[in-house]
Design a protein around this motif. Structure first.
Motif, PDB file in Angstrom:
ATOM      1  N   ARG A   1       0.747  -1.761  -0.505  1.00 21.00           N
ATOM      2  CA  ARG A   1      -0.050  -0.448   0.383  1.00 21.00           C
ATOM      3  C   ARG A   1       0.568   1.232  -0.239  1.00 21.00           C
ATOM      4  O   ARG A   1       2.160   1.027  -0.058  1.00 21.00           O
ATOM      5  CB  ARG A   1      -0.647  -0.127   0.597  1.00 21.00           C
ATOM      6  N   ALA A   2       0.341   2.842  -0.254  1.00 25.50           N
ATOM      7  CA  ALA A   2       1.430   3.176  -0.529  1.00 25.50           C
ATOM      8  C   ALA A   2       2.015   3.700   0.621  1.00 25.50           C
ATOM      9  O   ALA A   2       2.385   4.990   0.987  1.00 25.50           O
ATOM     10  CB  ALA A   2       0.142   4.856  -1.114  1.00 25.50           C
ATOM     11  N   SER A   3       1.180   3.886   1.578  1.00 20.99           N
ATOM     12  CA  SER A   3       1.683   4.873   3.483  1.00 20.99           C
ATOM     13  C   SER A   3       2.533   3.370   3.729  1.00 20.99           C
ATOM     14  O   SER A   3       3.024   3.913   5.007  1.00 20.99           O
ATOM     15  CB  SER A   3       0.452   4.597   3.875  1.00 20.99           C
TER      16      SER A   3
ATOM     17  N   ARG B   1       5.954   2.908   3.887  1.00 23.21           N
ATOM     18  CA  ARG B   1       7.288   3.549   4.161  1.00 23.21           C
ATOM     19  C   ARG B   1       8.255   2.038   3.949  1.00 23.21           C
ATOM     20  O   ARG B   1       9.333   1.900   3.697  1.00 23.21           O
ATOM     21  CB  ARG B   1       7.631   4.394   4.628  1.00 23.21           C
TER      22      ARG B   1
ATOM     23  N   TYR C   1      10.977  -1.280  -2.536  1.00 22.18           N
ATOM     24  CA  TYR C   1      10.026  -0.733  -4.650  1.00 22.18           C
ATOM     25  C   TYR C   1      11.065  -1.266  -5.514  1.00 22.18           C
ATOM     26  O   TYR C   1      12.006  -0.666  -5.499  1.00 22.18           O
ATOM     27  CB  TYR C   1       9.472   0.953  -4.490  1.00 22.18           C
TER      28      TYR C   1
END
Length: 279
Positions: free
Chosen positions: A54-56, A58, A62
């Motif tokens: 998910r984007a949140s 960290r 990636y």
């Protein structure tokens, strides 16, 4: 919700009443378990991957330049290969163990029943007993039944879901099937193959009786009611829905004559109200 609804079914392949249908249910459940062993972890992994990346988050790594991983490829291809091998093994073993012509092991002497599919009715001949019935199949419980099947019209399919395998009936050909009912009861029989207008009327009842009651039924039927000779068969073969009934006698070799297409034709004019037998 669907599973809970199906669990209440009292008829059909999930409620077996014979050794063949019970073995088929086992194959179905085993196959379902093997597939769920892949589907369930996959669905969990999809949710886990979506949550982790998910984007949140960290901490998620990636890797935009990622192209290949031998370990991932091994897992991706090994799992479906194992599934295919397991499902193929179950199907291979089951197809041989449940081969329709294969006799059922039993100490009881099998009962021979000759089946003829007509428009729109089922004829059951007991050649060893010299009797016949229409749209009602009477068998002794706990005794194997050997079927010889053919069609006097279009191709059809004989199927008693609670007893086991369906098999086709075809004009000019004979198919074989072995079934057995474990206990006395009444079971629904259907035509499992769309064969034209009014094929849904091709339903019959299977009455599994204790051996003593079956012998009494056969004795009470023999010699009473109409005779299934050439004239009786010609009347029965007229297109129409017949009510269940019995024949007290059967012309010798009638089934073989139907197979050779030498019996009276089944495309006679439709009788008003359909054909009817007495019994």
């Amino acid at each position: 919700m669907t599973t809970l609804a199906l669990s209440g079914c009292s008829e059909g392949v999930l409620a077996p009443e014979g050794p063949i249908s019970a073995a088929e249910r086992t194959i179905l459940i085993n196959s379902l378990g093997i597939m769920l062993a892949v589907v369930v972890p996959t669905l969990i992994a999809v949710a886990a991957v979506a949550w982790w990346f998910r984007a949140s988050n960290r901490r998620a790594t990636y890797l935009p330049d990622f192209t290949f991983s031998g370990q991932i490829e091994l897992v991706i291809w090994a799992i479906p290969m194992m599934v295919v091998l397991l499902l193929g093994g179950i199907a291979w073993i089951g197809s041989h163990a449940l081969d329709p012509p294969r006799p059922i092991a039993s100490r009881a002497r099998p009962v021979l029943v000759e089946v003829v599919s007509l428009d729109w009715k089922w004829l059951f001949i007991y050649p060893e007993l010299g009797i016949a019935s229409v749209n009602r199949l009477v068998v002794p419980a706990g005794t194997p039944v050997r079927f010889r099947l053919t069609s006097a019209s279009v191709m059809n399919s004989f199927f008693v879901p609670q007893l086991g395998s369906q098999i086709y009936t075809m004009a000019g050909m004979t198919t074989r099937l072995n079934l057995m009912a474990d206990r006395p009861g009444r079971f629904a029989g259907i035509s499992a193959h769309f064969s034209g207008e009014r094929f849904s009327d091709m339903r019959f009842t299977v009455s599994a009786l204790p051996p003593a009651r079956f012998a009494s039924w056969a004795s009470a039927t023999r010699g009473r009611g109409p005779m299934l000779d050439a004239r009786g068969y010609a009347a029965l073969a007229r297109r129409g829905v017949a009510v269940p009934g019995n024949y007290g006698g059967v012309a010798p070799g009638l089934f073989d004559a139907v197979v050779r297409m030498q019996a009276p034709p089944s495309n006679l004019p439709v009788a008003a109200g359909g054909s009817r037998t007495e019994g």
